[in-house]
Design an enzyme around this catalytic site. Sequence first.
Site, PDB file in Angstrom:
ATOM      1  N   ASN A  90       0.832  -1.207   0.000  1.00 52.58           N
ATOM      2  CA  ASN A  90       0.000   0.000   0.000  1.00 52.58           C
ATOM      3  C   ASN A  90       0.862   1.251   0.000  1.00 52.58           C
ATOM      4  O   ASN A  90       1.988   1.245   0.490  1.00 52.58           O
ATOM      5  CB  ASN A  90      -0.923  -0.004   1.216  1.00 52.58           C
ATOM      6  CG  ASN A  90      -1.848  -1.208   1.202  1.00 52.58           C
ATOM      7  OD1 ASN A  90      -1.989  -1.861   0.167  1.00 52.58           O
ATOM      8  ND2 ASN A  90      -2.438  -1.531   2.335  1.00 52.58           N
ATOM      9  N   VAL A  91       0.277   2.314  -0.533  1.00 52.93           N
ATOM     10  CA  VAL A  91       1.032   3.563  -0.664  1.00 52.93           C
ATOM     11  C   VAL A  91       0.387   4.656   0.199  1.00 52.93           C
ATOM     12  O   VAL A  91       0.605   5.841  -0.015  1.00 52.93           O
ATOM     13  CB  VAL A  91       1.104   4.000  -2.156  1.00 52.93           C
ATOM     14  CG1 VAL A  91       1.851   2.960  -2.975  1.00 52.93           C
ATOM     15  CG2 VAL A  91      -0.294   4.240  -2.759  1.00 52.93           C
ATOM     16  N   HIS A 118       5.685  -0.733  -2.916  1.00 55.84           N
ATOM     17  CA  HIS A 118       5.173  -0.034  -4.115  1.00 55.84           C
ATOM     18  C   HIS A 118       5.220   1.480  -3.975  1.00 55.84           C
ATOM     19  O   HIS A 118       4.482   2.189  -4.639  1.00 55.84           O
ATOM     20  CB  HIS A 118       3.734  -0.493  -4.435  1.00 55.84           C
ATOM     21  CG  HIS A 118       3.661  -1.902  -4.942  1.00 55.84           C
ATOM     22  ND1 HIS A 118       2.506  -2.649  -4.947  1.00 55.84           N
ATOM     23  CD2 HIS A 118       4.613  -2.703  -5.472  1.00 55.84           C
ATOM     24  CE1 HIS A 118       2.747  -3.850  -5.447  1.00 55.84           C
ATOM     25  NE2 HIS A 118       4.016  -3.919  -5.765  1.00 55.84           N
ATOM     26  N   CYS A 166      15.484  13.410 -13.208  1.00 56.82           N
ATOM     27  CA  CYS A 166      16.637  13.462 -12.284  1.00 56.82           C
ATOM     28  C   CYS A 166      16.419  12.613 -11.037  1.00 56.82           C
ATOM     29  O   CYS A 166      17.301  12.529 -10.197  1.00 56.82           O
ATOM     30  CB  CYS A 166      16.961  14.899 -11.901  1.00 56.82           C
ATOM     31  SG  CYS A 166      15.730  15.660 -10.812  1.00 56.82           S
ATOM     32  N   CYS A 175       9.405  19.144 -12.467  1.00 57.14           N
ATOM     33  CA  CYS A 175      10.442  19.222 -11.442  1.00 57.14           C
ATOM     34  C   CYS A 175      11.022  20.647 -11.400  1.00 57.14           C
ATOM     35  O   CYS A 175      11.351  21.211 -12.454  1.00 57.14           O
ATOM     36  CB  CYS A 175      11.532  18.214 -11.796  1.00 57.14           C
ATOM     37  SG  CYS A 175      12.941  18.225 -10.704  1.00 57.14           S
ATOM     38  N   GLY A 233      -4.882  -9.262   3.505  1.00 59.41           N
ATOM     39  CA  GLY A 233      -5.612  -8.458   2.519  1.00 59.41           C
ATOM     40  C   GLY A 233      -4.914  -8.249   1.188  1.00 59.41           C
ATOM     41  O   GLY A 233      -4.920  -7.158   0.650  1.00 59.41           O
ATOM     42  N   THR A 234      -4.334  -9.328   0.673  1.00 60.41           N
ATOM     43  CA  THR A 234      -3.772  -9.214  -0.680  1.00 60.41           C
ATOM     44  C   THR A 234      -4.253 -10.391  -1.521  1.00 60.41           C
ATOM     45  O   THR A 234      -4.381 -11.506  -1.025  1.00 60.41           O
ATOM     46  CB  THR A 234      -2.224  -9.095  -0.671  1.00 60.41           C
ATOM     47  OG1 THR A 234      -1.759  -9.052  -2.025  1.00 60.41           O
ATOM     48  CG2 THR A 234      -1.551 -10.211   0.084  1.00 60.41           C
ATOM     49  N   SER A 235      -4.510 -10.102  -2.797  1.00 64.80           N
ATOM     50  CA  SER A 235      -5.141 -11.107  -3.657  1.00 64.80           C
ATOM     51  C   SER A 235      -4.142 -12.079  -4.276  1.00 64.80           C
ATOM     52  O   SER A 235      -4.534 -12.969  -5.019  1.00 64.80           O
ATOM     53  CB  SER A 235      -5.916 -10.398  -4.769  1.00 64.80           C
ATOM     54  OG  SER A 235      -5.036  -9.584  -5.521  1.00 64.80           O
TER      55      SER A 235
HETATM   56  N1  APR Z   1      -9.890  -7.649   5.373  1.00 69.46           N
HETATM   57  C1  APR Z   1      -9.112  -8.607   4.792  1.00 69.46           C
HETATM   58  N2  APR Z   1      -9.031  -8.786   3.461  1.00 69.46           N
HETATM   59  C2  APR Z   1      -9.750  -7.978   2.691  1.00 69.46           C
HETATM   60  C3  APR Z   1     -10.571  -6.955   3.199  1.00 69.46           C
HETATM   61  C4  APR Z   1     -10.627  -6.802   4.605  1.00 69.46           C
HETATM   62  N3  APR Z   1     -11.379  -5.874   5.203  1.00 69.46           N
HETATM   63  N4  APR Z   1     -11.161  -6.329   2.160  1.00 69.46           N
HETATM   64  C5  APR Z   1     -10.719  -6.901   1.041  1.00 69.46           C
HETATM   65  N5  APR Z   1      -9.856  -7.901   1.347  1.00 69.46           N
HETATM   66  C6  APR Z   1      -9.069  -8.737   0.435  1.00 69.46           C
HETATM   67  C7  APR Z   1      -9.747  -9.116  -0.863  1.00 69.46           C
HETATM   68  O1  APR Z   1     -10.483 -10.311  -0.677  1.00 69.46           O
HETATM   69  C8  APR Z   1      -8.543  -9.324  -1.788  1.00 69.46           C
HETATM   70  O2  APR Z   1      -8.033 -10.635  -1.697  1.00 69.46           O
HETATM   71  O3  APR Z   1      -7.949  -7.956   0.049  1.00 69.46           O
HETATM   72  C9  APR Z   1      -7.500  -8.352  -1.239  1.00 69.46           C
HETATM   73  C10 APR Z   1      -7.289  -7.112  -2.060  1.00 69.46           C
HETATM   74  O4  APR Z   1      -6.733  -7.471  -3.297  1.00 69.46           O
HETATM   75  P1  APR Z   1      -6.302  -6.404  -4.397  1.00 69.46           P
HETATM   76  O5  APR Z   1      -7.381  -5.414  -4.595  1.00 69.46           O
HETATM   77  O6  APR Z   1      -5.834  -7.162  -5.576  1.00 69.46           O
HETATM   78  O7  APR Z   1      -5.087  -5.619  -3.688  1.00 69.46           O
HETATM   79  P2  APR Z   1      -3.555  -6.032  -3.592  1.00 69.46           P
HETATM   80  O8  APR Z   1      -3.383  -7.489  -3.478  1.00 69.46           O
HETATM   81  O9  APR Z   1      -2.968  -5.172  -2.538  1.00 69.46           O
HETATM   82  O10 APR Z   1      -3.011  -5.558  -4.998  1.00 69.46           O
HETATM   83  C11 APR Z   1      -1.638  -5.668  -5.236  1.00 69.46           C
HETATM   84  O11 APR Z   1      -1.840  -4.505  -7.294  1.00 69.46           O
HETATM   85  O12 APR Z   1      -2.709  -2.862  -8.601  1.00 69.46           O
HETATM   86  C12 APR Z   1      -1.647  -3.234  -7.868  1.00 69.46           C
HETATM   87  O13 APR Z   1      -0.047  -1.791  -7.003  1.00 69.46           O
HETATM   88  C13 APR Z   1      -1.336  -2.272  -6.739  1.00 69.46           C
HETATM   89  O14 APR Z   1      -0.316  -2.766  -4.623  1.00 69.46           O
HETATM   90  C14 APR Z   1      -1.352  -3.149  -5.516  1.00 69.46           C
HETATM   91  C15 APR Z   1      -1.137  -4.531  -6.075  1.00 69.46           C
END
Ligand code: APR
Length: 250
Positions: free
Chosen positions: A102-103, A119, A130, A148, A188-190
């Site tokens: 996350n940013v 990221h 630069c 810049c 919370g990442t897909s």
């Molecule tokens: N608690 C836990 N998990 C959750 C919640 C929550 N409240 N809400 C959503 N999720 C889960 C979803 O089920 C999903 O698996 O969080 C995940 C979010 O997935 P993405 O939207 O794909 O986000 P992320 O995995 O962070 O994406 C990775 O993709 O687009 C790029 O640079 C961007 O950093 C990002 C990267």
Amino acid sequence: MAATLEQAARALSDAKNVVAVTGAGVSEESGIPTFRGDHGIWVKYPIEEFGTIDAYLNDANRVWAFWCELSELVKDCRPNPAHYALAELEGIDRMETVITQNVDNLHQEAGSTSVIEYHGNARHLVCLQCRKRAPFDLDNRTKLAPKCVECDGLLKPDVVMFGETIPNYALFEASARAQKCDVMIVVGTSAQVFPAAELPFAAKERGAFIIECNREPTDFTRLITDAFLEGPAGETLPELVTLVKAELAI
Ligand code: APR
């Protein structure tokens, strides 16, 4: 994979080196939309038009307007109980580092002091010519993509767009930390975006116990997760921390 919340808490209380990898889901309960899924940012704003470095180079003003809109949305968001739970784990010596995709700066705002921003961070701009960084002052933003002050090169949000590489420090430090930990908490990442999605696999290969907190199963769940805590991380992580503290009698 049948471990329970209790087993996850035991693994954490016995752990010597814990690392977290977080994604957009950890900030969802702060009001920040995730990228994928029905209401995902990339559904409304297609990646190829708004998420790639090529899109920025082709039409910087359009992508700049998108980032300003997103930043406006995120501006007043605050950490939620999931961010605080991870910070609390650091406070009880059960968290070495949070590696975040996350940013939004919310882990730092919650009190985590060791955060690797895989990221980048949307609060800064970087010059494509630069490489100098500048703060992103949302209140005084320009309508067009800014230049810049040093070299007149094109500035862009200091975030990793598709087609760009991960900053060196983040890439190598995160990989080293992932290989060293004995418990990894994945929140919370897909599991769709590499190389970030490699980190849990690297940890597992070295024998780490993988705890995953997500609203729904992912490829990690199917392949490497030892304890899957299904549900909103703002609920499951505080529960986990309460149990860890009970295990440690603190
Ligand atoms: N608690 C836990 N998990 C959750 C919640 C929550 N409240 N809400 C959503 N999720 C889960 C979803 O089920 C999903 O698996 O969080 C995940 C979010 O997935 P993405 O939207 O794909 O986000 P992320 O995995 O962070 O994406 C990775 O993709 O687009 C790029 O640079 C961007 O950093 C990002 C990267």
